[in-house]
Design a protein around this motif. Sequence first.
Motif, PDB file in Angstrom:
ATOM      1  N   GLU A  19       0.792  -1.178   0.049  1.00 24.17           N
ATOM      2  CA  GLU A  19       0.066   0.035  -0.146  1.00 24.17           C
ATOM      3  C   GLU A  19       0.869   1.410   0.073  1.00 24.17           C
ATOM      4  O   GLU A  19       0.762   2.299  -1.046  1.00 24.17           O
ATOM      5  CB  GLU A  19      -0.882  -0.060   1.279  1.00 24.17           C
ATOM      6  CG  GLU A  19      -1.902   1.217   1.267  1.00 24.17           C
ATOM      7  CD  GLU A  19      -3.139   0.946   0.401  1.00 24.17           C
ATOM      8  OE1 GLU A  19      -3.483   1.960  -0.442  1.00 24.17           O
ATOM      9  OE2 GLU A  19      -3.671  -0.447   0.140  1.00 24.17           O
ATOM     10  N   LEU A  20       1.810   1.238   0.853  1.00 23.70           N
ATOM     11  CA  LEU A  20       2.745   2.376   1.021  1.00 23.70           C
ATOM     12  C   LEU A  20       3.571   2.619  -0.561  1.00 23.70           C
ATOM     13  O   LEU A  20       3.584   3.731  -0.728  1.00 23.70           O
ATOM     14  CB  LEU A  20       3.877   2.129   2.101  1.00 23.70           C
ATOM     15  CG  LEU A  20       4.574   3.429   2.378  1.00 23.70           C
ATOM     16  CD1 LEU A  20       3.849   4.816   2.731  1.00 23.70           C
ATOM     17  CD2 LEU A  20       5.388   2.887   3.786  1.00 23.70           C
ATOM     18  N   ASN A  22       2.735   1.853  -3.354  1.00 26.33           N
ATOM     19  CA  ASN A  22       1.803   2.491  -4.289  1.00 26.33           C
ATOM     20  C   ASN A  22       1.831   4.113  -4.367  1.00 26.33           C
ATOM     21  O   ASN A  22       1.924   4.600  -5.283  1.00 26.33           O
ATOM     22  CB  ASN A  22       0.342   2.001  -4.148  1.00 26.33           C
ATOM     23  CG  ASN A  22       0.227   0.357  -4.653  1.00 26.33           C
ATOM     24  OD1 ASN A  22       0.967   0.125  -5.430  1.00 26.33           O
ATOM     25  ND2 ASN A  22      -0.678  -0.244  -4.135  1.00 26.33           N
ATOM     26  N   HIS A  23       1.822   4.554  -3.305  1.00 23.71           N
ATOM     27  CA  HIS A  23       1.701   5.993  -3.074  1.00 23.71           C
ATOM     28  C   HIS A  23       3.144   6.482  -3.229  1.00 23.71           C
ATOM     29  O   HIS A  23       3.260   7.772  -3.531  1.00 23.71           O
ATOM     30  CB  HIS A  23       1.263   6.394  -1.848  1.00 23.71           C
ATOM     31  CG  HIS A  23      -0.177   5.765  -1.247  1.00 23.71           C
ATOM     32  ND1 HIS A  23      -1.076   6.023  -2.079  1.00 23.71           N
ATOM     33  CD2 HIS A  23      -0.649   4.986  -0.325  1.00 23.71           C
ATOM     34  CE1 HIS A  23      -2.192   5.366  -1.659  1.00 23.71           C
ATOM     35  NE2 HIS A  23      -1.877   4.994  -0.536  1.00 23.71           N
ATOM     36  N   LEU A  24       4.146   5.947  -3.018  1.00 24.56           N
ATOM     37  CA  LEU A  24       5.636   6.510  -3.161  1.00 24.56           C
ATOM     38  C   LEU A  24       6.094   6.225  -4.473  1.00 24.56           C
ATOM     39  O   LEU A  24       7.213   6.813  -4.881  1.00 24.56           O
ATOM     40  CB  LEU A  24       6.510   5.612  -2.234  1.00 24.56           C
ATOM     41  CG  LEU A  24       6.364   5.865  -0.771  1.00 24.56           C
ATOM     42  CD1 LEU A  24       7.116   4.936   0.028  1.00 24.56           C
ATOM     43  CD2 LEU A  24       6.590   7.473  -0.471  1.00 24.56           C
ATOM     44  N   SER A  25       5.446   5.407  -5.418  1.00 26.71           N
ATOM     45  CA  SER A  25       6.190   4.982  -6.495  1.00 26.71           C
ATOM     46  C   SER A  25       6.602   6.158  -7.646  1.00 26.71           C
ATOM     47  O   SER A  25       7.415   6.001  -8.373  1.00 26.71           O
ATOM     48  CB  SER A  25       5.218   4.055  -7.473  1.00 26.71           C
ATOM     49  OG  SER A  25       3.914   4.526  -7.883  1.00 26.71           O
ATOM     50  N   THR A 218      -5.721   2.707   4.388  1.00 26.20           N
ATOM     51  CA  THR A 218      -5.414   3.244   3.165  1.00 26.20           C
ATOM     52  C   THR A 218      -5.049   4.627   3.547  1.00 26.20           C
ATOM     53  O   THR A 218      -3.931   5.255   3.060  1.00 26.20           O
ATOM     54  CB  THR A 218      -6.333   3.147   1.921  1.00 26.20           C
ATOM     55  OG1 THR A 218      -6.515   1.666   1.791  1.00 26.20           O
ATOM     56  CG2 THR A 218      -5.764   3.737   0.792  1.00 26.20           C
ATOM     57  N   ARG A 222      -1.324   6.502   3.129  1.00 25.00           N
ATOM     58  CA  ARG A 222      -0.993   7.654   2.282  1.00 25.00           C
ATOM     59  C   ARG A 222      -0.669   8.835   2.958  1.00 25.00           C
ATOM     60  O   ARG A 222       0.173   9.557   2.271  1.00 25.00           O
ATOM     61  CB  ARG A 222      -2.408   7.938   1.445  1.00 25.00           C
ATOM     62  CG  ARG A 222      -2.216   9.085   0.380  1.00 25.00           C
ATOM     63  CD  ARG A 222      -3.861   9.377  -0.161  1.00 25.00           C
ATOM     64  NE  ARG A 222      -4.276   8.267  -1.058  1.00 25.00           N
ATOM     65  CZ  ARG A 222      -5.319   7.600  -0.774  1.00 25.00           C
ATOM     66  NH1 ARG A 222      -6.202   8.031   0.558  1.00 25.00           N
ATOM     67  NH2 ARG A 222      -5.686   6.599  -1.500  1.00 25.00           N
ATOM     68  N   SER A 223      -1.114   9.123   4.349  1.00 23.45           N
ATOM     69  CA  SER A 223      -0.236  10.080   4.820  1.00 23.45           C
ATOM     70  C   SER A 223       1.178  10.066   5.105  1.00 23.45           C
ATOM     71  O   SER A 223       1.922  10.656   5.293  1.00 23.45           O
ATOM     72  CB  SER A 223      -1.134  10.220   6.266  1.00 23.45           C
ATOM     73  OG  SER A 223      -2.571  10.943   5.913  1.00 23.45           O
ATOM     74  N   ALA A 225       3.050   8.041   3.395  1.00 23.17           N
ATOM     75  CA  ALA A 225       3.883   8.541   1.972  1.00 23.17           C
ATOM     76  C   ALA A 225       4.184   9.853   2.036  1.00 23.17           C
ATOM     77  O   ALA A 225       5.076  10.485   1.585  1.00 23.17           O
ATOM     78  CB  ALA A 225       2.992   7.796   0.977  1.00 23.17           C
ATOM     79  N   ASP A 226       2.957  10.684   2.247  1.00 24.28           N
ATOM     80  CA  ASP A 226       3.285  12.202   2.136  1.00 24.28           C
ATOM     81  C   ASP A 226       4.316  12.825   3.014  1.00 24.28           C
ATOM     82  O   ASP A 226       5.091  13.485   2.749  1.00 24.28           O
ATOM     83  CB  ASP A 226       1.816  12.871   2.598  1.00 24.28           C
ATOM     84  CG  ASP A 226       0.709  12.819   1.537  1.00 24.28           C
ATOM     85  OD1 ASP A 226       0.996  12.424   0.307  1.00 24.28           O
ATOM     86  OD2 ASP A 226      -0.493  13.006   1.859  1.00 24.28           O
TER      87      ASP A 226
END
Length: 232
Positions: A19-20, A22-25, A218, A222-223, A225-226
């Motif tokens: 999951e992480l 995916n947001h960092l890709s 999720t 996502r946070s 990753a931000d």
Amino acid sequence: MADANKTLLLIPTAGERSELWNHLSLHAASMKHWHCELCGFGLVASAAATMRAIQTHQPARVILAGIAGGLSDAASVGSAHWFDQAICDGIGVGEGDQFASAESLGWQQWPILGSPGTDETSAPAVGDKIQLARPGNVPADESVTNTLISVCAASSDDVMASRRGSLAGTMDRDAVVAEDMEAFGVAMACQMTSMPCMVVRGISNVAGDRDHSRWQITAALRSVADRLMEWS
């Protein structure tokens, strides 16, 4: 020898990593010197895996990322935060209100290394608390200490969560207090190898709430990753 640009990113579980990542890709280019490894679930696996990963990759720093349960008003579900200290709960004597931590009983979890009159390297002892580092561009608010309580078993109800929240020893409503199951183990391995350890956790749920329909994994990741992308 450690590469000054190399960051070791540790994530407890494959689900969190998928999951992480995916947001960092989209930001992979800025993270080309990063190595991502699983550290496993729980205090024991995370400590052992962190030590192995440090020996393998020889990084300049370690970051632990993943989800946690919120224990304070500031730990809102879906948000993510860098932490200033990790506290271990559960190693000592007794349980619940009868629990006494190792340090309160006069035992160090890791003793002072180095003997007087020898050439052994001296390292600080570790009790029930380890201070964490922060990214250079994310300065700590000296009036607020974000605390992560690392446990062997997550809170099963509000009563257990309330007792754990009190371990942070702060009444500051702006301080983020949360529970996880890996930070203290990762930080211990880093302490033993003189490695800077940073921890960023997304708040997936209120600690003690076992109804997964209310969890926001999720959004929490996502946070996370931000937060990582702001730094990298």
